[in-house]
Design a protein around this motif. Structure first.
Motif, mmCIF file in Angstrom:
data_model
loop_
_atom_site.group_PDB
_atom_site.id
_atom_site.type_symbol
_atom_site.label_atom_id
_atom_site.label_comp_id
_atom_site.label_asym_id
_atom_site.label_seq_id
_atom_site.Cartn_x
_atom_site.Cartn_y
_atom_site.Cartn_z
ATOM 1 N N HIS A 49 0.831 -1.202 0.000
ATOM 2 C CA HIS A 49 0.000 0.000 0.000
ATOM 3 C C HIS A 49 0.868 1.255 0.000
ATOM 4 O O HIS A 49 0.578 2.228 -0.719
ATOM 5 N N LYS A 50 1.940 1.234 0.773
ATOM 6 C CA LYS A 50 2.812 2.404 0.857
ATOM 7 C C LYS A 50 3.483 2.688 -0.472
ATOM 8 O O LYS A 50 3.545 3.851 -0.921
ATOM 9 N N SER A 51 3.949 1.631 -1.125
ATOM 10 C CA SER A 51 4.628 1.819 -2.413
ATOM 11 C C SER A 51 3.675 2.312 -3.498
ATOM 12 O O SER A 51 4.081 3.009 -4.426
ATOM 13 N N GLU A 52 2.387 1.969 -3.364
ATOM 14 C CA GLU A 52 1.398 2.376 -4.366
ATOM 15 C C GLU A 52 0.664 3.657 -3.968
ATOM 16 O O GLU A 52 -0.191 4.143 -4.716
ATOM 17 N N GLY A 53 0.996 4.181 -2.789
ATOM 18 C CA GLY A 53 0.346 5.404 -2.339
ATOM 19 C C GLY A 53 -1.122 5.219 -1.998
ATOM 20 O O GLY A 53 -1.921 6.146 -2.156
ATOM 21 N N THR A 54 -1.480 4.041 -1.507
ATOM 22 C CA THR A 54 -2.877 3.735 -1.167
ATOM 23 C C THR A 54 -2.985 3.321 0.291
ATOM 24 O O THR A 54 -1.982 3.175 0.994
ATOM 25 N N MET A 55 -4.218 3.153 0.748
ATOM 26 C CA MET A 55 -4.507 2.609 2.068
ATOM 27 C C MET A 55 -5.706 1.675 1.934
ATOM 28 O O MET A 55 -6.505 1.813 0.998
ATOM 29 N N PRO A 56 -5.854 0.713 2.849
ATOM 30 C CA PRO A 56 -7.085 -0.083 2.843
ATOM 31 C C PRO A 56 -8.296 0.839 2.964
ATOM 32 O O PRO A 56 -8.205 1.919 3.556
ATOM 33 N N LEU A 57 -9.427 0.425 2.398
ATOM 34 C CA LEU A 57 -10.634 1.235 2.456
ATOM 35 C C LEU A 57 -11.250 1.203 3.855
ATOM 36 O O LEU A 57 -11.059 0.248 4.607
ATOM 37 N N MET A 58 -12.000 2.262 4.182
ATOM 38 C CA MET A 58 -12.791 2.272 5.405
ATOM 39 C C MET A 58 -14.251 2.167 4.993
ATOM 40 O O MET A 58 -14.851 3.137 4.529
#
Length: 228
Positions: A49-58
């Motif tokens: 997620h960090k490498s792709e600039g994302t986070m899990p959804l809420m």
């Protein structure tokens, strides 16, 4: 996608919707699915997620067909579990309700949506899987966590203690409240209705007529025994 729930222990809830708590805990007893999450289980997914600039959804209750109710700002593994910091959207009706519930300690759990990547088993613990690596897709606030036994015990304890206190004070709870206590103890509905409307009703009538508390308790025990 699989889901796994945990009791929500919110560390802090701010007026702007920010909150912090554990989305998962490591080790301990197997949950209701027979799984134990191991330290490091989220490391690979968090790095991705960090490498792709994302986070899990809420999401709310894993409802992937609806828009997220907020965003996760940070997630990190520590010695206890997966510590997550998020912010619910206060302009979203569901997000606003979730925020209010958190502030009142009325929200009961967080649940992770994930895909299992690597597991191990132990011949000494048949039926138990140790989750070593998972792909974390989303984390949802939920009403009831899978590891709910301790949480429900707390609710039972509060209600039973209040019942006993009121009984000792000479202000016995209502028949309906007594039914609720029996329900907490796992008594089936038909049985607890019969016990409450017969034995308990007789007991509180005796108390109002001057019977000592010990006699009331004996009457309750006799009522319960008569319906076993």
């Amino acid at each position: 996608m699989k889901t796994k729930d945990f009791a929500l222990h919110v560390k802090d809830v701010a007026e702007d919707g920010l909150f912090e708590g554990y989305a998962s805990v490591f080790g301990g007893e197997p949950d209701s699915y027979g799984d134990i999450v191991m330290p490091g289980a989220f490391a690979l997914s968090l790095a991705k997620h960090k490498s792709e600039g994302t986070m899990p959804l809420m999401l709310w209750n894993h409802k992937s067909t609806e828009l997220p109710i907020g965003v996760w700002i940070d997630m990190v593994e520590d010695g206890h579990g997966l510590l997550a910091k998020g912010q619910v959207d206060l302009d979203d009706p569901i997000g606003s309700r979730v925020h209010r519930a958190m502030k009142r300690n009325g929200l009961r759990g967080l649940s992770i949506g994930y895909e299992t990547i690597a597991v191990k088993t132990d011949p000494k613990m048949p039926g138990v899987e140790f989750l070593e690596t998972v792909d974390l897709w989303e984390v949802s606030p939920v009403n009831f966590p899978a590891k709910r036994d301790a949480l429900i015990t707390d609710v039972k304890s509060v209600r039973a203690e209040d019942f006993a206190r009121r009984l000792r004070s000479g202000e016995p709870p209502t028949i309906k409240e007594f039914e609720d206590v029996l329900g907490d103890l796992g008594v089936p509905k038909a049985l607890r209705t019969a016990i409450a409307s017969h034995g308990y009703a007789k007991a509180i009538r005796s108390e109002s007529e001057g019977a000592p508390p010990a006699d009331v308790l004996l009457a309750l025990r006799a009522a319960a025994a008569s319906f076993r």
